[in-house]
Design an enzyme around this catalytic site. Structure first.
Site, short mmCIF file in Angstrom:
data_model
loop_
_atom_site.label_atom_id
_atom_site.label_comp_id
_atom_site.label_asym_id
_atom_site.label_seq_id
_atom_site.Cartn_x
_atom_site.Cartn_y
_atom_site.Cartn_z
N ASP A 197 0.84 -1.22 0.00
CA ASP A 197 0.00 0.00 0.00
C ASP A 197 0.87 1.27 0.00
O ASP A 197 1.68 1.47 0.89
CB ASP A 197 -0.86 -0.09 1.28
CG ASP A 197 -1.64 1.17 1.61
OD1 ASP A 197 -1.72 2.07 0.77
OD2 ASP A 197 -2.19 1.23 2.73
N HIS A 371 -3.76 4.64 6.82
CA HIS A 371 -2.64 4.09 6.04
C HIS A 371 -1.31 4.47 6.69
O HIS A 371 -1.17 5.56 7.23
CB HIS A 371 -2.68 4.67 4.61
CG HIS A 371 -3.94 4.33 3.88
ND1 HIS A 371 -4.07 3.22 3.09
CD2 HIS A 371 -5.13 4.97 3.84
CE1 HIS A 371 -5.30 3.19 2.58
NE2 HIS A 371 -5.96 4.24 3.02
#
Length: 558
Positions: A197, A371
């Site tokens: 990611d 994130h």
């Protein structure tokens, strides 16, 4: 584990989620076995006029449907599950997901009437799934929704790891810790390729813990003298739980408004992911009957979406709840790129109504990202220790930045691959290379139409939105080709007819003259009549107005 065949190779590619935020879909193929990770949607760009959502082009998967062993879903966010109802109509394969993820998917499939025919398989972090020659195992991660997992795909050629969306939160709200031991164990056994990611690859340091937000919310609730409205992502169940906890701590009741918020709160509390004390929830109609300092309103609309509950409250068009001077409104999210102006507009309207607005996400302490920032991305790279690295989940600059982090932790630059949608990476006998492309791109969804709006229709919509349309209707005689009625000119979005009679009369004359000229030259194919009328009229209107409306000549014969 099946035996390695020297001619087989691993092929890895993205059908969405690289070079963009959203519509995540990644494919790992070994021999005749294809495993798909996630099937998301994204919201349309500004130039996609009238489009509701965008999903990946899955023509490669439908052409190879007999090889697709299933779709593994890493977590329940829209950009990872939103495409499923459309994908499953063309590709009926099993779906694997954790309890909450499947709960959210099932509610989507119910709406699409696909629940009965879709095979859904519940997994947890300890599951092992055999998908042909590929064995899938999982590891727990932290993210802004519970039950998130990373995926480990063991093939005879080596192991491919897909992180899913992740951060490392050492004090998670729900006590679900990221499984660092298992990640390290996977890395120790050897990983041929890592897909990781990249969303926050530009952000230095660490992403703060979600539990920080809870303390800040409670402080704001205590100081608020009237009602508190909190807008956040419906799927951020940790955040919703912290709103509930802060309401309990400050002796306030809670009401939930907005379709997706009501939906997620219902599913999450039924499945045991949200803990709401008895008697805590009240109906929106009861809000006005209660003392203002005893109420919290949890709402959708943190992105300024035009139809969301918060936007309707800000515009005074919500049926049940008005914003009153002195109310505190907390927007517990940061705008997704592209939504800044909608959020700004909502904040302006809330201030006009006399509300005290807390926005700006991370700077005000009411939002943290789901994130990982640069240090966490490096930690993941160091735990998994892949030979080859493919940054995913992010716009190009984020992928590039993540690639640089990979080099910093010692991955050779020639072993890092930044890919476009559809570009394949092939790994065989321990070497990797960029290979060909598979069909890929955007499928646009407008209302019930899936993929029926393409570039031509969008181009027409753009033209219509810029200079409007002019329709010219003429009836000709079949016998001698003379004009029986018309030309009638209808204008929409081009000029205001009542103030432009002169211009339209002149346009009328030009059409008549053009048609007479063509008749005299014995031209009577409709196509050339239409083209000539279009050209002559287009030239005249451009000279007079410097605008190029769409011109539609309609010629009938009687």
């Amino acid at each position: 584990m099946s035996k390695k065949n020297n001619t087989d190779k691993i092929t890895i590619f993205a059908l969405g989620g690289v070079g963009e935020i959203g519509k995540n879909m990644y494919v790992v193929q070994y021999g005749n076995d294809i495993v798909v990770v996630d099937a998301g949607l994204k919201f349309p760009e500004e130039d996609m006029l009238g489009i509701d959502i965008v999903i990946p082009d899955i023509s490669y998967l439908t052409e190879n449907r007999d090889k697709v062993r299933g779709i593994l879903v890493t977590h329940g966010h829209e950009d990872h599950i939103g495409g499923l109802p459309y994908v499953l109509k063309h590709l009926n394969v099993p779906i694997y997901g954790t309890k909450l993820t499947l709960g959210l998917i099932e509610s989507k499939l119910k709406e699409a009437n696909l629940l009965g025919e879709t095979k859904r398989i519940l997994i947890n972090a300890d599951s092992v799934v055999q998908m042909g020659s590929i064995q899938a195992t999982f590891f727990r991660t932290n993210h802004s929704i519970p039950d998130s997992v990373g995926v480990c795909l063991e093939t005879p050629e080596g192991t491919v790891v897909h992180t899913g969306d992740f951060k490392f939160d050492h004090t998670p709200v729900n006590g679900q810790y990221a499984d660092l031991h298992r990640m390290a164990e996977i890395g120790r056994k050897g990983v041929i390729a890592l897909l990781s990611d990249s969303t926050n690859a530009e952000r230095p340091g660490f992403t703060p813990s979600e539990s920080n937000v809870g303390k800040n919310l409670e402080d704001i609730f205590r100081k608020a003298e009237q009602r508190v409205v909190v807008a956040t992502f419906a799927s951020n169940i940790h955040r919703v739980q912290q709103v509930i906890d802060a309401a309990v701590a400050t002796n306030r009741k809670l009401t939930v408004i907005g379709r997706s918020m009501v939906n997620v709160v219902t599913i999450a509390s039924e499945l045991g992911y949200l803990h709401i004390p008895d008697g805590m929830l009240i109906e929106p109609e009861e809000v006005n009957k209660m003392a203002a300092d005893r109420v919290v309103i949890l709402s959708t609309g943190s992105q300024g979406e035009p139809m969301s509950a918060l936007t309707r409250m800000a515009r005074n068009t919500h049926r049940k709840i008005d914003i009153l001077p002195g109310d505190t409104v907390i927007i517990a999210a940061t705008p997704i790129p592209g939504n800044e102006k909608y959020v700004g507009r909502t904040v302006d309207e809330l201030f006009r109504l006399g509300a005290h607005v807390i926005y700006g996400g991370s700077t005000t302490g009411v939002h943290v990202s789901g994130h990982g920032s640069q240090e966490e991305l490096k930690l993941m790279l160091n735990l998994i220790k892949p030979k080859f690295f493919i940054p995913i989940h992010g716009e190009y600059r984020m992928l590039r930045q993540h690639a640089l982090l990979g080099e910093q932790v010692g991955i050779e630059s020639e072993n890092i691959f930044i890919v476009d949608i559809g570009e394949t990476i092939e790994i065989q006998n321990g070497t990797a290379r960029k290979a060909g492309k598979v069909p890929s791109g955007n499928v646009l969804i407008d209302g019930l139409g899936v993929g029926d709006v393409g570039n031509i229709v969008l181009r027409d919509r753009k033209l219509l939105s810029q200079d409007g349309i002019l329709v010219v209707v003429v009836t000709l005689s079949k016998q001698d080709g003379t004009i029986l009625s018309g030309p009638d000119i209808i204008s929409r979005g081009f000029v205001y007819v009542r103030e432009s009679e002169g211009l339209l009369d002149e346009a009328n004359r030009i059409v008549t003259n053009t048609l007479h000229k063509l008749m005299n030259e014995n031209v009577n194919e409709w196509a050339s009549l239409k083209t000539n009328v279009k050209d002559a009229l287009g030239r005249f209107l451009y000279e007079q107005t410097r605008r190029r409306p769409m011109i539609l000549p309609i010629i009938m014969e009687v």
